[in-house]
Write an enzyme that holds these catalytic residues in place. Sequence first.
Site, PDB file in Angstrom:
ATOM      1  N   ASN A 101     -64.313  97.099  -9.132  1.00 18.91           N
ATOM      2  CA  ASN A 101     -63.542  96.203  -9.986  1.00 18.91           C
ATOM      3  C   ASN A 101     -63.892  96.561 -11.423  1.00 18.91           C
ATOM      4  O   ASN A 101     -65.042  96.400 -11.831  1.00 18.91           O
ATOM      5  CB  ASN A 101     -63.887  94.739  -9.714  1.00 18.91           C
ATOM      6  CG  ASN A 101     -63.451  94.297  -8.336  1.00 18.91           C
ATOM      7  OD1 ASN A 101     -62.433  94.744  -7.822  1.00 18.91           O
ATOM      8  ND2 ASN A 101     -64.212  93.416  -7.724  1.00 18.91           N
ATOM      9  N   HIS A 119     -70.118 100.603 -12.519  1.00 16.89           N
ATOM     10  CA  HIS A 119     -70.692 100.433 -11.192  1.00 16.89           C
ATOM     11  C   HIS A 119     -69.608 100.103 -10.179  1.00 16.89           C
ATOM     12  O   HIS A 119     -68.470  99.791 -10.538  1.00 16.89           O
ATOM     13  CB  HIS A 119     -71.739  99.308 -11.197  1.00 16.89           C
ATOM     14  CG  HIS A 119     -71.161  97.936 -11.363  1.00 16.89           C
ATOM     15  ND1 HIS A 119     -70.691  97.453 -12.574  1.00 16.89           N
ATOM     16  CD2 HIS A 119     -70.966  96.915 -10.468  1.00 16.89           C
ATOM     17  CE1 HIS A 119     -70.245  96.223 -12.423  1.00 16.89           C
ATOM     18  NE2 HIS A 119     -70.386  95.868 -11.149  1.00 16.89           N
ATOM     19  N   MET A 144     -48.661  87.734  -9.829  1.00 18.83           N
ATOM     20  CA  MET A 144     -48.070  87.570  -8.502  1.00 18.83           C
ATOM     21  C   MET A 144     -47.974  86.073  -8.211  1.00 18.83           C
ATOM     22  O   MET A 144     -48.870  85.467  -7.604  1.00 18.83           O
ATOM     23  CB  MET A 144     -48.931  88.258  -7.450  1.00 18.83           C
ATOM     24  CG  MET A 144     -48.887  89.763  -7.505  1.00 18.83           C
ATOM     25  SD  MET A 144     -47.391  90.425  -6.732  1.00 18.83           S
ATOM     26  CE  MET A 144     -47.822  92.167  -6.628  1.00 18.83           C
TER      27      MET A 144
END
Length: 331
Positions: free
Chosen positions: A125, A138, A288
Amino acid sequence: MKRPWAGQVEKPPEEHIPRHDPRNPLCPGNTRANGEVNPDYDSTFLFENDFPALQPDAPDPGSDQHPLFQSKAARGVCKVMCFHPWSDVTLPLMEKQEVVKVIDKWAELVEELGNTYPWVQIFENKGAMMGCSNPHPHCQVWASNFLPNEPALSDRCQRAYHQKHGEPLLLQYAKQEAEKKERVVVETSDWLAVVPYWATWPYQTLLLPRRHVLRINDLTAEEREGLADIMKRLLTKYDNLFEISFPYSMGWHGAPTGPHLTEDNSHWQLHAHYYPPLLRSATVKKFMVGYEMLAQEQRDLTPEQAAEKLRNLPEEHHKTRENLEKGGEEK
């Protein structure tokens, strides 16, 4: 495609991220939440997640349950992997050999955890917009004792296509996309990155090897070098789109592991998904909601339009260009 927009379009002020922050628990030599001190690492660094969502000894809820309220123990391990000792770099700004080391570590983890667990999920992410709480480069690796929903669906679809057509779905798909070219963003002799035909996120991409590969640990040394190259090129284009550190969620999908290692998984093809949220600018993202949440996803631009826009972007990172220009001005 022609919807009017009166929202923000400006580039936000660039966030200054120090190379080493003594308060950042992911930096070399710093203390994490559990009291452990990180080593002075100079490459990748792997550790057990201090706040794991999965644990190897999760309790069994028992079998005495109503049919409408079924549950099973979700067991596993969660790890965090730092890509680099510096907090102010990301994958597209790292040297190619540094990215190769990341790929090698991914492969090592799939090999190691896959001996026990049916599914090993590598994911990154990137950016606060995607819920990332730490800017240090990371990713995470979760291994579970079950096949999660998305890979289970992928397994069924790839298996059904293979049974009907006698070849892996995504291998044939890559061949078709390589011939058509219209949705290709970047390609090499071993790899292909496309905006998939079914894309619903504006600049969603799919990264595929050209040969039949089941898992990331099956890649040859040459293919890992090629993967590092195409990742840097793709992610540089992402960053250049709005001249920011482009946010996304990405992850690898490969053939299931653990007890599935002895099964026929020839229907599977290794691939990576990139899901970036940004739509019209560095500050405007796709939501969304409404019809898309309750009925079906809608496209804000076609995959062909998105691919063309990404494809035409330079492969020199905007920060590299800016630094060169600053250097020239100082002279």
